[in-house]
Enzyme design. Structure first.
Site, PDB file in Angstrom:
ATOM      1  N   ARG A 184      10.178 -47.515 -36.231  1.00 34.28           N
ATOM      2  CA  ARG A 184       9.552 -47.879 -37.507  1.00 34.28           C
ATOM      3  C   ARG A 184       8.584 -49.049 -37.357  1.00 34.28           C
ATOM      4  O   ARG A 184       8.475 -49.917 -38.224  1.00 34.28           O
ATOM      5  CB  ARG A 184      10.619 -48.202 -38.566  1.00 34.28           C
ATOM      6  CG  ARG A 184      11.592 -47.064 -38.811  1.00 34.28           C
ATOM      7  CD  ARG A 184      10.901 -45.844 -39.393  1.00 34.28           C
ATOM      8  NE  ARG A 184      11.827 -44.740 -39.571  1.00 34.28           N
ATOM      9  CZ  ARG A 184      11.983 -43.719 -38.722  1.00 34.28           C
ATOM     10  NH1 ARG A 184      11.233 -43.666 -37.614  1.00 34.28           N
ATOM     11  NH2 ARG A 184      12.841 -42.760 -38.952  1.00 34.28           N
ATOM     12  N   SER A 233      13.959 -44.105 -47.176  1.00 32.13           N
ATOM     13  CA  SER A 233      15.201 -44.761 -46.775  1.00 32.13           C
ATOM     14  C   SER A 233      15.097 -46.263 -47.033  1.00 32.13           C
ATOM     15  O   SER A 233      14.100 -46.894 -46.675  1.00 32.13           O
ATOM     16  CB  SER A 233      15.485 -44.508 -45.296  1.00 32.13           C
ATOM     17  OG  SER A 233      15.688 -43.132 -45.061  1.00 32.13           O
ATOM     18  N   GLU A 307      14.043 -51.223 -44.627  1.00 28.97           N
ATOM     19  CA  GLU A 307      12.956 -50.338 -44.209  1.00 28.97           C
ATOM     20  C   GLU A 307      11.888 -50.273 -45.288  1.00 28.97           C
ATOM     21  O   GLU A 307      10.704 -50.235 -45.007  1.00 28.97           O
ATOM     22  CB  GLU A 307      13.484 -48.929 -43.905  1.00 28.97           C
ATOM     23  CG  GLU A 307      12.415 -47.995 -43.350  1.00 28.97           C
ATOM     24  CD  GLU A 307      13.003 -46.739 -42.728  1.00 28.97           C
ATOM     25  OE1 GLU A 307      12.397 -45.671 -42.914  1.00 28.97           O
ATOM     26  OE2 GLU A 307      14.044 -46.828 -42.058  1.00 28.97           O
TER      27      GLU A 307
END
Length: 323
Positions: A184, A233, A307
């Site tokens: 990420r 998420s 996130e």
């Protein structure tokens, strides 16, 4: 250039409205951002710019004083815009950045293209390897910037090169290898804006590609609250040396499934998703996330990492007694 006449440009933006230079895109002072986000919460952008082209964007950033903060927003599927809004220039790419064309065994796509649209286009062209994008809510620019991934692949796997506009107005093409991709994460220059990318693929029968996309879509709709006011998420999965369990498993084990703070709720369907039940503020969502992080840490000693990006300023605190 077009601008909302009822609200003047901020003082720092007067340089964008001179005889010597005027943007071709749309400038909107005090633009409401909440309706543009998946959560439907948040304050206004001090100045929103929707550029007409990469060159238009480059010229604006070249003229803009370097001390003015710049932030690019994509589909706003994985952000919480705080209730006090965002200072400086907020960039939203739209029509001029949504083209998709085949390039040999790959696609060249604009940063504003939705991930699902790119997956569908690849299927029609008989290009495999991009099906995972059907499971990611967002746009290509954001997918590159955060190395978005799902269903066994990620952007690091398929990206060939990316074109960006730098904060000082430069237009650069960077090879994927220079982005130092991680989980990420992609290393882009500070405040750079992704405008275009080339994605690698492989030829395959369209029917086979379509079947995989249908499987991904069904899996996502079966497991995630895709019809609700939500985002992607909420927390990253922990590294293997921190925990063998995924974020949702840790949240569930800490008793947070269905937890409510104000108008915000942890999804009963997938507890790594937060919901705006209809009355949530950005502060409710952020507080809910912090409560979950604390409970998970108390229960498992694992510290979950956000996130979803939380951006902007909190709403001003009230002082004194109500009258």
């Amino acid at each position: 250039m077009t601008a909302t006449p009822a609200t003047a440009l901020p003082q720092w933006a007067q340089v964008l409205d001179t005889e010597g230079f005027r943007p071709r895109g749309r400038l909107t002072p005090q633009a409401a951002l909440g309706p543009r986000t998946w959560f439907r919460v948040g304050g206004a952008a001090e100045l929103l710019f929707q550029p007409a082209s990469a060159e238009d964007l480059a010229q604006v950033l070249k003229h803009l004083p370097l001390e003015v903060p710049v932030l690019a927003l994509g589909a706003c599927s994985n952000v919480i815009v705080r209730d006090g809004g965002i200072d400086g220039l907020v960039i939203r790419l739209a029509r001029g950045f949504s083209t998709i064309r085949r390039d040999g065994d790959g696609l060249i796509v604009g940063a504003a293209c939705l991930d699902m649209t790119v997956a569908e286009h690849a299927a029609e062209a008989g290009l495999a390897g991009l099906e995972f994008l059907a499971g990611i809510p967002g746009s290509i620019g954001g997918a590159v910037a955060m190395n978005a991934g799902a269903y066994g692949s990620d952007m690091a796997t398929v990206l060939d090169w990316v074109e960006i506009v730098t904060r000082d107005g430069g237009l650069l093409r960077l090879p994927a290898a220079s982005l130092d991709f991680g989980y990420r994460h992609a290393s882009l220059p500070p405040q750079a804006v992704v405008v275009r990318a080339r994605l690698n693929a492989q030829e395959a029968p369209p029917a086979v590609i379509r079947q995989r996309i249908d499987e991904i879509r069904a899996a996502r709709e079966g497991a995630q609250p895709v019809r609700a006011r939500t985002g992607g998420s909420t927390f990253r999965n922990p590294a293997p040396d921190e925990s063998e369990r995924k974020a949702w498993e840790l949240i569930d084990a800490a008793g947070c499934r269905g937890l409510v703070v104000g108008g915000a709720q942890i999804s009963e369907k997938h507890c790594n998703f937060m919901l705006n039940t209809g009355t949530a503020t950005a502060a409710d969502l952020e507080r809910l996330g912090d409560v979950v992080r604390q409970r998970v840490h108390d229960h498992t000693a694992v510290t979950l990492r956000w996130e979803i990006r939380r951006i902007g300023r909190p709403a001003p605190q009230r002082t004194g007694e109500d009258t």
